[in-house]
Design an enzyme around this catalytic site. Structure first.
Site, PDB file in Angstrom:
ATOM      1  N   HIS A 362     -58.593 -32.461 -73.688  1.00 59.21           N
ATOM      2  CA  HIS A 362     -58.957 -31.763 -74.557  1.00 59.21           C
ATOM      3  C   HIS A 362     -58.455 -32.092 -76.357  1.00 59.21           C
ATOM      4  O   HIS A 362     -58.460 -32.663 -76.948  1.00 59.21           O
ATOM      5  CB  HIS A 362     -59.806 -30.220 -75.125  1.00 59.21           C
ATOM      6  CG  HIS A 362     -61.034 -29.777 -73.865  1.00 59.21           C
ATOM      7  ND1 HIS A 362     -60.724 -28.342 -73.204  1.00 59.21           N
ATOM      8  CD2 HIS A 362     -62.116 -31.165 -73.415  1.00 59.21           C
ATOM      9  CE1 HIS A 362     -61.881 -28.841 -72.113  1.00 59.21           C
ATOM     10  NE2 HIS A 362     -62.441 -30.100 -72.429  1.00 59.21           N
ATOM     11  N   CYS A 673     -74.552 -47.296 -71.436  1.00 57.27           N
ATOM     12  CA  CYS A 673     -74.337 -46.298 -72.987  1.00 57.27           C
ATOM     13  C   CYS A 673     -73.127 -44.907 -72.718  1.00 57.27           C
ATOM     14  O   CYS A 673     -72.794 -44.464 -73.105  1.00 57.27           O
ATOM     15  CB  CYS A 673     -75.300 -45.502 -72.642  1.00 57.27           C
ATOM     16  SG  CYS A 673     -75.671 -43.953 -71.726  1.00 57.27           S
TER      17      CYS A 673
HETATM   18  C1  PEP Z   1     -71.506 -41.200 -68.930  1.00 56.67           C
HETATM   19  O1  PEP Z   1     -71.559 -41.131 -68.196  1.00 56.67           O
HETATM   20  O2  PEP Z   1     -71.329 -42.792 -69.645  1.00 56.67           O
HETATM   21  C2  PEP Z   1     -72.376 -40.787 -69.828  1.00 56.67           C
HETATM   22  C3  PEP Z   1     -72.695 -41.941 -71.800  1.00 56.67           C
HETATM   23  O3  PEP Z   1     -72.879 -39.135 -70.137  1.00 56.67           O
HETATM   24  P1  PEP Z   1     -71.629 -38.144 -71.141  1.00 56.67           P
HETATM   25  O4  PEP Z   1     -70.508 -39.180 -70.971  1.00 56.67           O
HETATM   26  O5  PEP Z   1     -72.249 -37.258 -71.291  1.00 56.67           O
HETATM   27  O6  PEP Z   1     -71.284 -37.832 -69.148  1.00 56.67           O
END
Ligand code: PEP
Ligand code: MG
Length: 757
Positions: A362, A673
């Site tokens: 983190h 995304c």
């Molecule tokens: C992903 O897994 O690419 C995503 C957009 O979700 P998160 O990063 O929130 O798990």
């Protein structure tokens, strides 16, 4: 031209090598070397370019034929000009008419304008590229095979000596370069300030007190003070659209501040057993670590120790406050708790270095989101570095100690180039994502909180991913329907007229809720995402009802479901959504337009059931962070295996291509995304495979928009087709790097783009 008689060639080779080895200094050796090659081959020019210590520039090191005053000054980036191309391809280039080659680059002041033919060979030692050896001639002629092998042999003969002496040539022998395990942010140059806390979790002496009530009060005051500071920090991150940083921060120790069991245990240890506050923390945390060692992940254990460190520092008054840090310093520490990263006084701390590789992941995530140059896991001695000048190269996870002035100049140049690039993107950020050949690429925002401080509507095509769990994380208990209606209405009204894709609650894995603790041995493969919501349908139903109330008013909602692995899960969520719609309709005696409904492709098994799922949804969105994690069985947060988290691996490239093609056949829009969409090379990879909808963090939008607006996508698609034929990740990545260079994007694209989730 080399005399063709085999004996004469051998004699020349032997003489040149002998002369090269007999010189007292390396500079003298390479100067003689190029002179002798020029006369033996009867060409007009011979030059040696050597790669600088950063491995980015090829610098003219010796020449017979070009201007001698350019030695040590004339520079070409790898990939730039013909010399750069030889280095990049690590292959010989032989041209009769060099100036007509598309990669030819004219360097003023070097005196190259009179030469037509060009033969360049790479200098490589044990697989490591060191430079390029070139001969040139005024005549328009192709060098023959004899000349090619002559130059190749000479380059191979000098390679090991060059390898030993190259750094001396650039007077970089005094600077020492250290490779770290993880790097974040850009470049920082400053004096090192080592901070070693005199008291740590491990060496703290256990002490007892008679003043138990006072110690207990002290402990509660410290917790309260930390909580207030954290609230302030969270607010300021929110204003700066740093939602990931914020969630990392909260994740780092926010949930521990709210852990009433832990706080009670410490209190009892003080009041019942008479420990002083700092000792009580050590005793309680130690027993928790022992008790839970089988179920706690390494990161959770690290968070707990970091949390204890922070409390101990505060309680023993050794917290490194702002006053202790001088102006413009690079903090060098054994380890830095994630929460402290957010507290660093950015006006004074230029960056930080952690020598301990077990530093919490983190810490790196926060530093990355806050844009702080940092390198973690560097083998440096804390006793020897205080007060030395250091350079942090966060992009390459490198630290340079005692850099020579020329190295500092070079890094300063990179810093100003970075600023220049930023200005370049700013000017385009309100434009639409339309490529040179007129293709429209939608660029949407990934958000975690309402961006009230900024009006972003002109800059985005809407929200492609709203991580609802972030608001849940900030709440001290499960939010009510009213609370959620407030959040969602706000966001929908802010982006009125543009789609806002809200993801249903995605907790578990690396995202915890303090009031819904999930402790598992293997959280990434455990109870997370939609699995939690299906087992706790009330939570999901309340959320869907709140979303529908907001949608009833504004009409621009899309609903998306994370971590789907089975059709059954989609059907359950759809049933709950239908119920939520009809309840809200009945309660308000109205008809609501149905929100577009989609699922995230994050678990690879979904690829095999897309036909079935497509019947039930309006769109798909790839969560590449999780998709790549599960595709390669590689923990997305573990820096030790980050090299396997590779979107350019042929398996990832082919998987992405399959998904894009399949969704076209199924006539379902597909967006992406994960972090890949917002990275510069990643966005090129995706567009080359046919992706048209990218969603990313705010800080990445302007740059990707710039890339789209300076790219001919029809040409890029050809690169994608080629990438699909390759079976090696480096080769695939190189294709996109080449494309970027040839299309004038090299200033924009940091070629060492680190794509982490
Ligand atoms: C992903 O897994 O690419 C995503 C957009 O979700 P998160 O990063 O929130 O798990
Ligand atoms: Mg995900």
């Amino acid at each position: 031209m080399v005399d063709n008689a085999p004996n004469s060639i051998l004699l020349s080779l032997r003489r040149i090598i002998q002369d090269f080895s007999s010189k007292n200094s390396f500079e003298e050796a390479i100067a003689t070397f190029v002179e002798e090659i020029r006369t033996s081959t009867d060409v007009d020019c011979c030059s040696l370019y050597l790669l600088d210590a950063r491995r980015t520039y090829l610098r003219l090191a010796a020449t017979d034929g070009l201007s001698k005053s350019s030695i040590g000054k004339a520079n070409l980036r790898v990939g730039e000009g013909l010399v750069g191309l030889v280095a990049q391809k690590q292959e010989l280039i032989n041209l009769a008419d060099a100036p007509s080659h598309p990669n030819f680059k004219f360097l003023p002041d070097v005196g190259e304008d009179e030469f037509l033919s060009f033969l360049g060979v790479p200098v490589i030692n044990q697989g490591e590229l060191l430079g390029v050896l070139v001969i040139q001639s005024r005549e328009d002629r192709q060098f023959d095979e004899q000349e090619e092998s002559f130059l190749i042999t000479l380059s191979a003969q000098i390679a090991s000596t060059v390898s030993l002496n190259r750094n001396k040539l650039y007077q970089e022998n005094s600077s020492t370069r250290f490779k770290g395990q993880v790097g974040t942010g850009g470049i920082a140059i400053a004096q090192a300030a080592v901070w070693k806390p005199p008291v740590t979790f491990n060496n703290l002496q256990i002490m007892y007190t008679d003043e138990r009530t006072i110690q207990s009060e002290l402990f509660h005051q410290t917790i309260f003070q930390l909580q207030t500071e954290m609230d302030k920090k969270v607010l300021s991150m929110r204003e700066n659209s740093q939602s990931r940083a914020e969630s990392g921060y909260i994740h780092g120790y926010g949930s521990l501040l709210d852990d009433s069991e832990l706080i009670d245990e410490v209190d009892r240890a003080i009041l019942d057993q008479g420990y002083v506050a700092a000792s009580a923390i050590k005793v309680v945390v130690q027993s928790r670590l022992e008790r839970d060692q089988k179920i706690l992940s390494k990161d959770k254990m690290r968070d707990l120790i970091d949390f204890a460190h922070i409390l101990i520092y505060r309680l023993t008054h050794i917290y490194s406050s702002n006053d202790e840090i001088q102006q413009n310093e690079i903090l060098v520490v054994r380890t830095l708790p994630a929460a402290t990263v957010a507290d660093l006084p950015r006006d004074k701390v230029e960056g930080f270095i952690c020598v301990d590789s077990a530093t919490s992941s983190h810490t790196a995530i926060l530093a990355q989101d806050l844009g702080i140059p940092a390198v973690i896991g560097v083998q440096l001695s804390l006793d020897e570095i205080d007060g030395h000048t250091v350079i942090i190269d966060g992009q390459n996870a490198e630290v340079i100690v005692d850099p020579s002035p020329s190295v500092i100049d070079e890094y300063n140049q990179l810093i100003s180039q970075g600023q220049e690039r930023q200005d370049l993107f700013e000017s385009e950020k309100k434009e639409k994502g339309i490529s040179i050949d007129g293709r429209r690429i939608t660029i949407q925002l990934n958000a975690g909180l309402n961006h009230e401080a900024k009006d972003l509507t002109d800059e985005t095509d809407g929200i492609g991913l709203y991580r609802t769990e972030i608001a849940f994380m900030l709440n001290s208990s499960l939010p009510t329907e009213e609370q959620q209606i407030g959040w969602y209405s706000n966001l929908l009204s802010q982006f009125k007229g543009r789609p806002v894709c809200m993801r249903t609650l995605d907790v578990g894995g690396d995202k915890g809720l303090p009031y819904l603790p999930i402790e598992e041995q293997n959280p990434a493969l455990g109870w997370r995402g939609i699995r939690v919501c299906i087992d706790q349908p009330d939570i999901l139903k309340t959320q869907l009802r709140a979303m529908m109330y907001a949608h009833m008013e504004h009409g621009n909602l899309e609903v998306m479901v994370p971590m789907i692995a089975r059709l059954e899960e989609v059907l359950i969520v759809k049933r709950l959504l239908n119920e939520a719609i009809s309840e809200v309709e009945q309660e308000n005696n109205t008809i609501i337009s149905r929100p577009r409904f989609g699922v995230m492709i994050e678990i690879p098994c979904l690829a095999y059931v897309l036909d079935d799922i497509a019947q039930e949804v309006d769109f798909f969105s790839i969560g590449s962070n999780d998709l790549i994690q599960y595709l390669f069985a590689v923990d997305r947060n573990n820096p030790k295996v980050s090299k396997f988290f590779d979107p350019f691996n042929p398996a990832a490239v082919r998987c992405l291509k399959y998904l894009v093609d399949k969704s076209k056949i199924l006539k379902k829009p597909l967006s992406i995304c994960g972090e890949l969409a917002g990275s510069s090379l990643g966005s090129l990879l995706l567009m080359s495979l046919g992706f048209e909808h990218l969603s990313m963090n705010y800080s990445q939008m302007a740059r990707v928009k710039y890339i789209v607006r300076h790219t001919n996508i029809s040409e890029l698609i050809k690169v994608g087709t080629q990438a699909l034929t390759l079976s090696n990740s480096d080769q695939i990545k190189a294709l996109y790097e080449d494309f970027a260079r040839v299309n004038g994007l090299s200033r924009v694209i940091e070629l060492s783009d680190n794509i982490r989730s």
